[in-house]
Design an enzyme around this catalytic site. Structure first.
Site, PDB file in Angstrom:
ATOM      1  N   LYS A   1      -6.962   1.357   5.323  1.00  0.00           N
ATOM      2  CA  LYS A   1      -7.576   0.948   6.579  1.00  0.00           C
ATOM      3  C   LYS A   1      -6.613   0.100   7.397  1.00  0.00           C
ATOM      4  O   LYS A   1      -6.838  -0.134   8.577  1.00  0.00           O
ATOM      5  CB  LYS A   1      -8.841   0.099   6.298  1.00  0.00           C
ATOM      6  N   GLY A   2      -5.576  -0.405   6.739  1.00  0.00           N
ATOM      7  CA  GLY A   2      -4.698  -1.404   7.360  1.00  0.00           C
ATOM      8  C   GLY A   2      -4.081  -0.988   8.677  1.00  0.00           C
ATOM      9  O   GLY A   2      -3.891  -1.815   9.573  1.00  0.00           O
TER      10      GLY A   2
ATOM     11  N   ASP B   1       0.756   0.042   8.154  1.00  0.00           N
ATOM     12  CA  ASP B   1       0.712  -1.341   8.626  1.00  0.00           C
ATOM     13  C   ASP B   1       1.965  -2.105   8.180  1.00  0.00           C
ATOM     14  O   ASP B   1       2.636  -2.739   8.979  1.00  0.00           O
ATOM     15  CB  ASP B   1      -0.562  -2.058   8.144  1.00  0.00           C
TER      16      ASP B   1
ATOM     17  N   ASP C   1       6.006  -2.905   1.850  1.00  0.00           N
ATOM     18  CA  ASP C   1       6.292  -4.032   0.963  1.00  0.00           C
ATOM     19  C   ASP C   1       7.163  -3.526  -0.197  1.00  0.00           C
ATOM     20  O   ASP C   1       8.385  -3.488  -0.078  1.00  0.00           O
ATOM     21  CB  ASP C   1       4.961  -4.623   0.495  1.00  0.00           C
TER      22      ASP C   1
ATOM     23  N   LYS D   1       8.525  -5.761   5.119  1.00  0.00           N
ATOM     24  CA  LYS D   1       8.741  -6.939   4.264  1.00  0.00           C
ATOM     25  C   LYS D   1       9.834  -6.580   3.255  1.00  0.00           C
ATOM     26  O   LYS D   1       9.555  -6.242   2.105  1.00  0.00           O
ATOM     27  CB  LYS D   1       7.431  -7.296   3.549  1.00  0.00           C
TER      28      LYS D   1
ATOM     29  N   PHE E   1       2.032 -13.592   2.234  1.00  0.00           N
ATOM     30  CA  PHE E   1       0.924 -12.664   2.435  1.00  0.00           C
ATOM     31  C   PHE E   1       0.366 -12.843   3.835  1.00  0.00           C
ATOM     32  O   PHE E   1      -0.084 -13.919   4.210  1.00  0.00           O
ATOM     33  CB  PHE E   1      -0.166 -12.848   1.386  1.00  0.00           C
ATOM     34  N   ILE E   2       0.433 -11.772   4.621  1.00  0.00           N
ATOM     35  CA  ILE E   2      -0.012 -11.864   6.006  1.00  0.00           C
ATOM     36  C   ILE E   2      -1.313 -11.098   6.228  1.00  0.00           C
ATOM     37  O   ILE E   2      -1.579 -10.110   5.544  1.00  0.00           O
ATOM     38  CB  ILE E   2       1.080 -11.389   6.994  1.00  0.00           C
TER      39      ILE E   2
ATOM     40  N   ASP F   1      -5.719  -7.117   5.697  1.00  0.00           N
ATOM     41  CA  ASP F   1      -6.824  -7.878   5.120  1.00  0.00           C
ATOM     42  C   ASP F   1      -6.414  -8.654   3.880  1.00  0.00           C
ATOM     43  O   ASP F   1      -5.388  -8.403   3.270  1.00  0.00           O
ATOM     44  CB  ASP F   1      -7.928  -6.914   4.682  1.00  0.00           C
TER      45      ASP F   1
ATOM     46  N   ARG G   1      -9.338  -8.515   9.051  1.00  0.00           N
ATOM     47  CA  ARG G   1      -8.784  -7.351   9.751  1.00  0.00           C
ATOM     48  C   ARG G   1      -9.003  -7.446  11.258  1.00  0.00           C
ATOM     49  O   ARG G   1      -8.240  -6.882  12.042  1.00  0.00           O
ATOM     50  CB  ARG G   1      -9.454  -6.059   9.262  1.00  0.00           C
TER      51      ARG G   1
HETATM   52  P1  XMP Z   1       3.706  -1.064  -0.805  1.00  0.00           P
HETATM   53  O1  XMP Z   1       3.914  -2.229  -1.741  1.00  0.00           O
HETATM   54  O2  XMP Z   1       3.372   0.184  -1.534  1.00  0.00           O
HETATM   55  O3  XMP Z   1       2.395  -1.496  -0.098  1.00  0.00           O
HETATM   56  O4  XMP Z   1       4.833  -0.927   0.162  1.00  0.00           O
HETATM   57  C1  XMP Z   1       2.040  -1.264   1.159  1.00  0.00           C
HETATM   58  C2  XMP Z   1       0.614  -1.723   1.297  1.00  0.00           C
HETATM   59  O5  XMP Z   1       0.427  -2.990   0.664  1.00  0.00           O
HETATM   60  C3  XMP Z   1      -0.395  -3.810   1.432  1.00  0.00           C
HETATM   61  N1  XMP Z   1       0.330  -5.068   1.751  1.00  0.00           N
HETATM   62  C4  XMP Z   1      -0.182  -6.096   2.413  1.00  0.00           C
HETATM   63  N2  XMP Z   1      -1.412  -6.262   2.944  1.00  0.00           N
HETATM   64  N3  XMP Z   1      -0.762  -8.396   3.702  1.00  0.00           N
HETATM   65  C5  XMP Z   1      -1.688  -7.417   3.594  1.00  0.00           C
HETATM   66  O6  XMP Z   1      -2.793  -7.592   4.089  1.00  0.00           O
HETATM   67  C6  XMP Z   1       0.489  -8.317   3.194  1.00  0.00           C
HETATM   68  O7  XMP Z   1       1.293  -9.240   3.327  1.00  0.00           O
HETATM   69  C7  XMP Z   1       0.788  -7.094   2.513  1.00  0.00           C
HETATM   70  N4  XMP Z   1       1.903  -6.630   1.889  1.00  0.00           N
HETATM   71  C8  XMP Z   1       1.581  -5.403   1.442  1.00  0.00           C
HETATM   72  C9  XMP Z   1      -0.731  -3.024   2.663  1.00  0.00           C
HETATM   73  O8  XMP Z   1      -2.006  -2.491   2.492  1.00  0.00           O
HETATM   74  C10 XMP Z   1       0.272  -1.919   2.733  1.00  0.00           C
HETATM   75  O9  XMP Z   1      -0.255  -0.738   3.303  1.00  0.00           O
HETATM   76 MG    MG Z   2      -2.934  -1.042   3.348  1.00  0.00          MG
END
Ligand code: XMP
Ligand code: MG
Length: 180
Positions: A42-43, A99, A102, A130, A151-152, A158, A164
């Protein structure tokens, strides 16, 4: 500012200006094409809805949901499709709309999935990057902002399904997730 936030990183105006710029770039790069934008729920929902309004080539939209952090702030590494696309991507110019990147595990999985399904091309657009969290060597083709190792939340992002709806993005206070 929401009381659960430590500080704001990007206010509404800054986010909107960046999204407009990214839409203009995509419009140039996809001139003469009809890309299929895939929103990763949903992000990316808020980013997607603002981004498509800034793209002036014909586009199509589809949606996909995959497993992510759940109630935690650390990636499990396991990726699973919860809700799949309505239509095949075969032969399409696919743009995956995320979104935040990471660890990169989600994107690596999604990109492989689209290639396996024989998309004509696959590009990744993520509002946030990130780089400190990376576990696999993958970069978004387009990204808006680099974010620190924190963590943002906000603008689609969310913690335990909350925040959100904030029109800005900020760092969540660590005691919010430390205490649950
Ligand atoms: P990866 O680790 O697979 O993850 O690159 C991507 C998903 O992880 C979530 N994500 C976050 N969600 N704040 C959030 O609310 C953060 O700082 C954060 N870092 C990673 C996100 O859902 C993304 O799609
Ligand atoms: Mg996500």
């Amino acid at each position: 500012m929401h009381p659960d936030l430590e500080r704001i990183l990007f206010d509404e105006e800054t986010l909107q200006a960046k999204v407009a710029e990214m839409g203009a770039t995509l419009s140039r790069d996809y001139a003469g094409k009809t890309p299929l934008l895939i929103c990763i729920l949903k992000g990316a929902a808020l980013f997607m809805s603002d981004l498509v309004k800034r793209i002036d080539v014909p586009i199509e939209m589809d949606f996909m949901a995959i497993s992510s952090y759940g109630q935690s702030t650390k990636s499990s590494g396991a990726v699973r499709i919860l809700y799949d696309l309505e239509r095949p991507v075969e032969g399409r110019d696919v743009i995956i709309v995320e979104d935040i990147v990471d660890t990169g595990l989600t994107l690596a999985y999604l990109r492989d999935t689209m290639i396996r399904r024989q998309a004509a091309s696959v590009k990744i657009v993520s509002l946030f990057d990130k780089p400190s969290g990376r576990k696999v060597d993958i970069q978004p083709d387009y990204f808006g902002f680099t974010v620190p190792d924190a963590f943002i939340v906000g603008y689609g992002l969310d913690y335990a399904e909350r925040y959100r709806n904030l029109p800005y993005v900020g760092i969540l206070k660590s005691d919010i997730y430390a205490t649950g």
